[in-house]
Design a protein around this motif. Structure first.
Motif, short mmCIF file in Angstrom:
data_model
loop_
_atom_site.label_atom_id
_atom_site.label_comp_id
_atom_site.label_asym_id
_atom_site.label_seq_id
_atom_site.Cartn_x
_atom_site.Cartn_y
_atom_site.Cartn_z
N SER A 19 83.97 88.55 40.51
CA SER A 19 83.13 87.16 40.67
C SER A 19 81.84 87.44 40.68
CB SER A 19 83.70 86.43 41.83
OG SER A 19 83.08 85.15 41.72
N LYS A 20 81.30 88.29 41.59
CA LYS A 20 79.74 88.59 41.60
C LYS A 20 79.22 89.13 40.47
CE LYS A 20 79.52 89.33 46.78
NZ LYS A 20 81.09 88.84 47.04
N LEU A 21 80.05 89.98 39.60
CA LEU A 21 79.52 90.55 38.69
C LEU A 21 79.35 89.66 37.26
CD1 LEU A 21 81.18 93.85 38.78
CD2 LEU A 21 78.80 93.50 38.92
N PHE A 22 80.53 88.75 37.09
CA PHE A 22 80.88 88.18 35.92
C PHE A 22 80.90 86.59 35.98
CE2 PHE A 22 82.56 92.22 35.40
CZ PHE A 22 81.79 92.89 34.44
N ARG A 23 80.79 85.99 37.17
CA ARG A 23 81.07 84.58 37.05
C ARG A 23 80.11 83.79 38.02
NH1 ARG A 23 86.92 82.68 38.77
NH2 ARG A 23 85.72 80.66 37.79
N GLY A 24 79.72 82.55 37.94
CA GLY A 24 78.91 81.86 38.41
C GLY A 24 77.53 82.48 38.21
N GLY A 25 76.79 82.79 39.28
CA GLY A 25 75.47 83.24 39.08
C GLY A 25 75.35 84.61 38.89
N ALA A 76 72.40 87.83 44.18
CA ALA A 76 71.08 88.35 44.67
C ALA A 76 70.19 87.44 45.36
CB ALA A 76 70.27 88.98 43.60
N GLY A 77 69.94 86.14 44.91
CA GLY A 77 69.32 85.04 45.48
C GLY A 77 70.09 84.55 47.08
N TRP A 78 71.35 84.71 46.83
CA TRP A 78 72.13 84.24 47.96
C TRP A 78 72.12 85.37 49.17
CZ3 TRP A 78 77.28 86.09 49.30
CH2 TRP A 78 77.98 85.61 50.51
N PHE A 79 71.92 86.57 48.77
CA PHE A 79 71.85 87.59 49.79
C PHE A 79 70.48 87.48 50.43
CE2 PHE A 79 75.53 90.11 47.99
CZ PHE A 79 76.17 90.35 49.28
N VAL A 136 69.64 94.74 45.21
CA VAL A 136 70.27 95.95 45.62
C VAL A 136 71.49 95.46 46.10
CG1 VAL A 136 70.24 97.96 47.10
CG2 VAL A 136 68.17 97.22 45.65
N HIS A 137 71.80 94.68 47.38
CA HIS A 137 72.81 94.11 48.15
C HIS A 137 73.84 93.54 47.19
CE1 HIS A 137 71.69 96.03 51.74
NE2 HIS A 137 70.43 95.21 51.46
N ALA A 138 73.54 92.69 46.10
CA ALA A 138 74.54 92.13 45.32
C ALA A 138 75.22 93.23 44.42
CB ALA A 138 73.57 91.21 44.48
N TRP A 139 74.38 94.21 43.93
CA TRP A 139 75.05 95.11 43.23
C TRP A 139 75.75 96.12 44.28
CZ3 TRP A 139 76.13 95.67 38.34
CH2 TRP A 139 75.36 95.20 37.54
N LEU A 140 75.45 96.39 45.37
CA LEU A 140 76.13 97.22 46.26
C LEU A 140 77.57 96.58 46.54
CD1 LEU A 140 76.31 99.93 48.09
CD2 LEU A 140 74.98 98.47 49.83
N ALA A 141 77.48 95.14 46.91
CA ALA A 141 78.58 94.58 47.46
C ALA A 141 79.52 94.22 46.36
CB ALA A 141 78.12 92.90 47.84
N ALA A 142 79.15 94.13 45.19
CA ALA A 142 79.90 93.84 43.94
C ALA A 142 80.91 95.08 43.52
CB ALA A 142 79.17 93.48 42.86
#
Length: 175
Positions: free
Chosen positions: A25-31, A37-40, A50-56
């Motif tokens: 979902s972080k990679l392909f859905r919504g934002g 990244a903005g949410w993080f 960085v954290h968006a990629w790391l978490a996803a």
């Protein structure tokens, strides 16, 4: 395969695919990654991209690894780390129940993964196929999952978690 192995497959697949779906979902859905990244950034996990990629990628990787029973204690450590960071940054102070945005869901995913690490992935797993046995099952597997996951979360939070300061009572009354 006995009933315990069957139960472990069901538990591993449910936990693993649930976690992988969050990463997907972080990679392909919504934002996607920019929105994540903005949410993080907004919650204080900087730099957000960085954290968006790391978490996803950790959610997808640890989720698929647990579902397949591959390097199980280490996949479980990923779950513990992810869910502790989520509980601390997003759900802390909101109580237990997920309906009130509490940390109930985080506890179930992390706790379930630790249980799998303690029990081992079972005979229907890649660990068993590759290594001929459960990889570091028992208390060692549980320790890798729990202590390793908490250590990783602590390092991540200690080095990267910088939430915006909350307004003090003085600044609120002065304005």
């Amino acid at each position: 395969m006995d009933t315990i192995d069957t139960g472990l497959v069901i538990l591993r697949v449910l936990l693993g695919l649930t976690m992988a779906a969050h990463g997907y979902s972080k990679l392909f859905r919504g934002g996607r990654i920019p929105g994540t990244a903005g949410w993080f950034d907004s919650m204080g996990m900087r730099p957000g991209k960085v954290h968006a990629w790391l978490a996803a990628l950790t959610e997808v990787g640890a989720g698929i690894a647990l579902a397949l029973g591959l390097l199980t204690p280490f996949a479980a450590a990923g779950f513990v780390s992810l869910m502790f960071v989520a509980a601390w940054t997003v759900h802390r102070g909101k109580g237990f129940f997920v309906a009130a945005d509490g940390w109930e869901y985080n506890l179930i995913l992390a706790g379930g993964a630790v249980v799998v690490a303690i029990m081992g992935a079972g005979s229907a797993s890649l660990d068993h196929l590759i290594f001929g046995e459960n990889l570091r099952a028992g208390w060692v597997g549980g320790a890798i999952a729990l202590i390793g996951g908490l250590a990783a979360a602590g390092i991540l939070l200690g080095t990267c978690y910088r939430p915006a300061p909350k307004p003090s009572a003085e600044s609120v009354t002065a304005s």
